[in-house]
Design a protein around this motif. Structure first.
Motif, PDB file in Angstrom:
ATOM      1  N   ALA A 213       0.835  -1.192   0.000  1.00  0.00           N
ATOM      2  CA  ALA A 213       0.000   0.000   0.000  1.00  0.00           C
ATOM      3  C   ALA A 213       0.871   1.244   0.000  1.00  0.00           C
ATOM      4  N   ILE A 214       0.298   2.330  -0.462  1.00  0.00           N
ATOM      5  CA  ILE A 214       0.937   3.640  -0.366  1.00  0.00           C
ATOM      6  C   ILE A 214       0.118   4.469   0.606  1.00  0.00           C
ATOM      7  N   GLY A 215       0.725   4.838   1.718  1.00  0.00           N
ATOM      8  CA  GLY A 215       0.063   5.654   2.720  1.00  0.00           C
ATOM      9  C   GLY A 215       0.649   7.047   2.742  1.00  0.00           C
ATOM     10  N   GLY A 216       0.065   7.893   3.577  1.00  0.00           N
ATOM     11  CA  GLY A 216       0.620   9.225   3.766  1.00  0.00           C
ATOM     12  C   GLY A 216       0.363  10.197   2.646  1.00  0.00           C
ATOM     13  N   LEU A 217      -0.612   9.899   1.767  1.00  0.00           N
ATOM     14  CA  LEU A 217      -1.016  10.841   0.725  1.00  0.00           C
ATOM     15  C   LEU A 217      -2.483  11.219   0.943  1.00  0.00           C
ATOM     16  N   ALA A 218      -2.964  12.154   0.122  1.00  0.00           N
ATOM     17  CA  ALA A 218      -4.319  12.694   0.303  1.00  0.00           C
ATOM     18  C   ALA A 218      -4.470  13.292   1.696  1.00  0.00           C
ATOM     19  N   VAL A 219      -3.416  13.935   2.167  1.00  0.00           N
ATOM     20  CA  VAL A 219      -3.434  14.577   3.488  1.00  0.00           C
ATOM     21  C   VAL A 219      -3.163  16.072   3.352  1.00  0.00           C
ATOM     22  N   GLY A 220      -3.566  16.619   2.204  1.00  0.00           N
ATOM     23  CA  GLY A 220      -3.445  18.046   2.007  1.00  0.00           C
ATOM     24  C   GLY A 220      -2.379  18.480   1.020  1.00  0.00           C
TER      25      GLY A 220
END
Length: 374
Positions: A213-220
């Motif tokens: 998975a790719i996390g830490g995106l779509a956070v602004g």
């Protein structure tokens, strides 16, 4: 044990179509997972979720450990039986929710101590405990426990957070109980820093997971920077394993991410918007509270098979929201989830027919055109 696998079917540029084989059934990809955070997709029965075309749903470790408790869910036969969803379930590890608690949580190298947002009670999550809870829930796909730092942040802080997440990923993998048809995904972190994302991919592939998975995106960070980060990250990820972009997003986010090689998505947007009178359609978004819908006899979207569109008018939906009737959020959530599944099916078909580029132009032209006049 090889019951869990992603089987490729076709490609169109970087985009991929395939099938995800799991202990709880086969899911066509690319796929969008409705968010069932606390054992329910808000405002929906599971029969209605199934009717949208969804093949897999998401649950959440943090919320379910607090209420009703993982031990209780396990005693009652697991999350599939508890929420009436026999198909695959992916559970978020709880890391993002815990990190969102701010002053209510304390991070150390071993894990996180936090206060419940419900009653203030104290709890602790470690990679081992998160993995154990997901096992008790009987998650088809378990996510490793990670830290998701808020952006923007200094590069040194992002690097330290990513490396802590990689240590936690190794511990999550060690705690994972392998079963036929079940899986655990590693989560790539590193903010929008290409070298940190690359380091994270290397660390996770060295550990070895059934999916990534790719996390830490779509956070602004904005869509352009998100896509730029995907451009630099996805090609480094194993080509024979499923790729999941966490917490994303709008229909255009999904389209652009599939075109960059992503297979799986989840996001609260279609359900949250359904509760606030915001409808997603092939001609963009509509606010059903707007007075212009009060006398409009047309369906919300012609050709959509959901009950909001086949049985009711825009005027009726407008009335429901103006009157604060619970049926309004129910019908509009049903529509939004149906629309998201239609978007994903259309994208998948376009990949199979090697015409994704033309399909993308058509989709974006429709969204840009806006609501056609009566």
């Amino acid at each position: 044990m090889n019951g869990f696998r992603w089987q490729p079917e076709a490609t169109d540029g970087a985009a991929r179509a395939g099938h995800l084989h799991t202990a709880h059934g086969v899911v066509a990809t690319p796929t969008f997972m409705p968010v069932g955070t606390a054992g329910t997709v808000k405002a929906m029965t599971m029969d209605s979720v199934r009717s949208t075309g969804a093949g897999i749903v998401l649950g959440n470790t943090y919320h379910l450990m607090l209420r009703p408790g993982a031990e209780r869910v396990q005693a009652l036969g697991g999350l599939h039986r508890f929420m009436d969803w026999p198909g695959p379930i992916l559970t978020d590890s709880g890391g993002f929710q815990v990190m969102s608690l701010g002053a209510l949580r304390k991070l150390d190298s071993d894990g996180v101590t936090f206060q419940s947002h419900i009653d203030g009670s104290r709890h602790r999550l470690t990679p081992e405990r998160s993995t154990e809870i997901q096992h008790m829930l009987d998650a088809t796909i378990t996510m490793c426990f990670d830290e998701c730092p808020a952006l923007p942040a200094e590069t040194d802080a992002i690097a330290a957070s990513m490396r802590l997440s990689m240590r936690w990923a190794a511990r999550s993998r060690e705690a994972f109980v392998a079963r036929d048809g079940y899986a655990q995904y590693g989560i790539v972190q590193g903010g929008t820093e290409p070298q940190l994302r690359a380091e994270s991919v290397r660390a996770l592939t060295d550990i070895g997971f059934e999916g990534y998975a790719i996390g830490g995106l779509a956070v602004g960070e904005g869509q352009a920077l998100m896509f730029q980060t995907l451009d630099g990250t996805v090609p480094l990820m194993p080509a024979d394993k499923p790729r999941y972009l966490m917490g994303v997003g709008t229909p255009d986010d999904l389209l652009g991410s599939v075109m960059r090689g992503i297979d799986m998505f989840d996001c609260v947007m279609p359900t949250r918007s359904g509760r606030t009178a915001r409808a997603y359609t092939g001609f963009g978004t509509l606010n059903l509270r707007n007075a212009r819908h009060a006398l409009d006899p047309r369906p919300l979207e012609a050709g959509c098979p959901c009950p909001a569109c086949t049985r009711h008018s825009r005027a009726y939906l407008h009335h429901l929201f103006r009157a604060d009737e619970i049926l309004g959020p129910m019908l509009l959530t049903w529509h939004n989830l149906t629309y998201y599944q239609r978007v994903m099916q259309g994208i998948r078909t376009a990949i199979l027919e090697t015409r994704l580029g033309a399909h993308a132009i058509e989709l974006r032209a429709g969204w840009a055109a806006g609501d056609p006049p009566p």
